[in-house]
Design an enzyme around this catalytic site. Structure first.
Site, PDB file in Angstrom:
ATOM      1  NE  ARG A  34      -3.015  -7.914   4.313  1.00 63.85           N
ATOM      2  CZ  ARG A  34      -2.276  -6.817   4.254  1.00 63.85           C
ATOM      3  NH1 ARG A  34      -2.671  -5.820   3.462  1.00 63.85           N
ATOM      4  NH2 ARG A  34      -1.152  -6.713   4.947  1.00 63.85           N
ATOM      5  CG  HIS A  74       2.249  -4.788   9.413  1.00 64.77           C
ATOM      6  ND1 HIS A  74       2.117  -6.118   9.058  1.00 64.77           N
ATOM      7  CD2 HIS A  74       2.063  -4.073   8.280  1.00 64.77           C
ATOM      8  CE1 HIS A  74       1.874  -6.188   7.756  1.00 64.77           C
ATOM      9  NE2 HIS A  74       1.820  -4.963   7.269  1.00 64.77           N
ATOM     10  CB  SER A 118       2.657  -4.903   3.948  1.00 68.83           C
ATOM     11  OG  SER A 118       1.466  -4.836   4.675  1.00 68.83           O
ATOM     12  CG  LEU A 119      -1.337  -5.295  -0.881  1.00 68.66           C
ATOM     13  CD1 LEU A 119      -2.581  -6.137  -0.794  1.00 68.66           C
ATOM     14  CD2 LEU A 119      -1.631  -3.926  -1.448  1.00 68.66           C
ATOM     15  CD  GLN A 151       1.490  -9.609   5.758  1.00 67.86           C
ATOM     16  OE1 GLN A 151       0.404  -9.066   5.877  1.00 67.86           O
ATOM     17  NE2 GLN A 151       2.119  -9.713   4.612  1.00 67.86           N
ATOM     18  CD  GLN A 164      -3.116   0.424   2.263  1.00 63.22           C
ATOM     19  OE1 GLN A 164      -3.132  -0.697   2.749  1.00 63.22           O
ATOM     20  NE2 GLN A 164      -3.964   1.355   2.651  1.00 63.22           N
TER      21      GLN A 164
END
Length: 290
Positions: A112, A194, A87-88, A243, A9
């Site tokens: 998500r 996170h 991440s994503l 995650q 992102q």
């Protein structure tokens, strides 16, 4: 060895994917399939939308995922020997290495995004970038702050993102400056990703991930949670669930990929953020953009 990396992102921009849509039959069919799956024309927002529209979490995450995955699928010489995503971007990496189908990957990314949005609305939370401090000092400062604030993204040496309750992150920023940080500034994000603030989203996403088929990968994925090569579908699934509330160990992942023989890192998706970070992690690293 060829390593492919996928951004997260923040890499989105107006017009992303439009050239793919207009110049590739395969890309056009995948974008149209995505519009059907999502139930709205995300392509209209990707190609013509404002920066504000693109920043909506329910749009941003699927948009970055689609740009990355469809670009990978249209590359003629796409033969990854190792993959990683920030991440994503880990979801994009898992479609690229055959663990998830395009459709399942998109559904999980959409779920998500919505789960994270809901978690952000429960309690005010945010993230901040800390520049110019060693990782262990950032961790030590976070540990001394009242409230929830943790190291969230190990982006490159001297650049770490912290995350948690808004008030705790604000206090931590002041303490980081006192500890010698060059800068400690709040980021324009929807919430404390996170970090433990995402626990409601983790629980919601866990059920969706458990119900999805994960196949054996064609090459190892270096996951955010472990920063090591993972080739077991069950282990990949377990790490993907963790995650959301665990830190993104990007620095450690890149270092491990280099130690394991990565000779070229190709960034697949919008922007050049990861190529920039990799260059700061190891000045000798060779990077390219798809």
């Amino acid at each position: 060895m060829k390593a492919y990396v996928f951004p997260g992102q923040g890499a989105q921009f107006t017009g992303m994917g439009k050239d793919l849509y207009e110049n590739s039959k395969l890309a056009k069919s995948l974008f149209e399939k995505a519009n059907e799956i999502l139930g709205f024309r995300i392509t209209d927002i990707m190609f013509e939308g404002t920066a504000e529209e693109l920043k909506e979490t329910k749009v941003t995450q699927p948009a970055v995922f689609l740009h990355s995955v469809i670009l990978a699928k249209t590359l003629e010489d796409f033969k990854p020997e190792m993959v990683a995503g920030h991440s994503l971007g880990e979801f994009s990496a898992l479609v690229a290495n055959g663990v998830l189908s395009f459709e399942d990957g998109l559904r999980l990314v959409s779920q998500r995004a919505l789960a994270m949005q809901k978690a952000c609305e429960i309690k005010p939370s945010t993230m901040a970038a800390v520049l110019g401090l060693a990782d262990n000092i950032v961790e030590d400062v976070c540990a001394l702050i009242d409230g929830i604030v943790v190291a969230a993204n190990y982006n490159c040496p001297g650049q770490l993102v912290i995350s948690g309750e808004t008030s705790a992150v604000e206090k931590a920023c002041e303490a980081m400056k006192e500890a010698g940080a060059k800068r400690a500034l709040l980021l324009p994000v929807g919430g404390g990703f996170h970090s433990p603030m995402m626990e409601p989203a983790r629980e919601e996403l866990a059920a969706a991930i458990e119900a999805t088929i994960f196949s054996t990968p064609i090459c190892p994925v270096y996951q955010n949670v472990t920063a090591t090569a993972v080739s077991s579908a069950d282990e990949i699934k377990k790490n993907l669930i963790i995650q959301l509330t665990a830190p993104v160990k990007w620095t450690q992942s890149v270092q491990q990929m280099i130690a394991d023989g990565a000779t070229l890192f190709t960034e697949v998706g919008p922007g050049k953020v990861l190529a920039g970070l990799i260059g700061k992690i190891d000045r000798e690293a060779v990077t390219a953009n798809a």
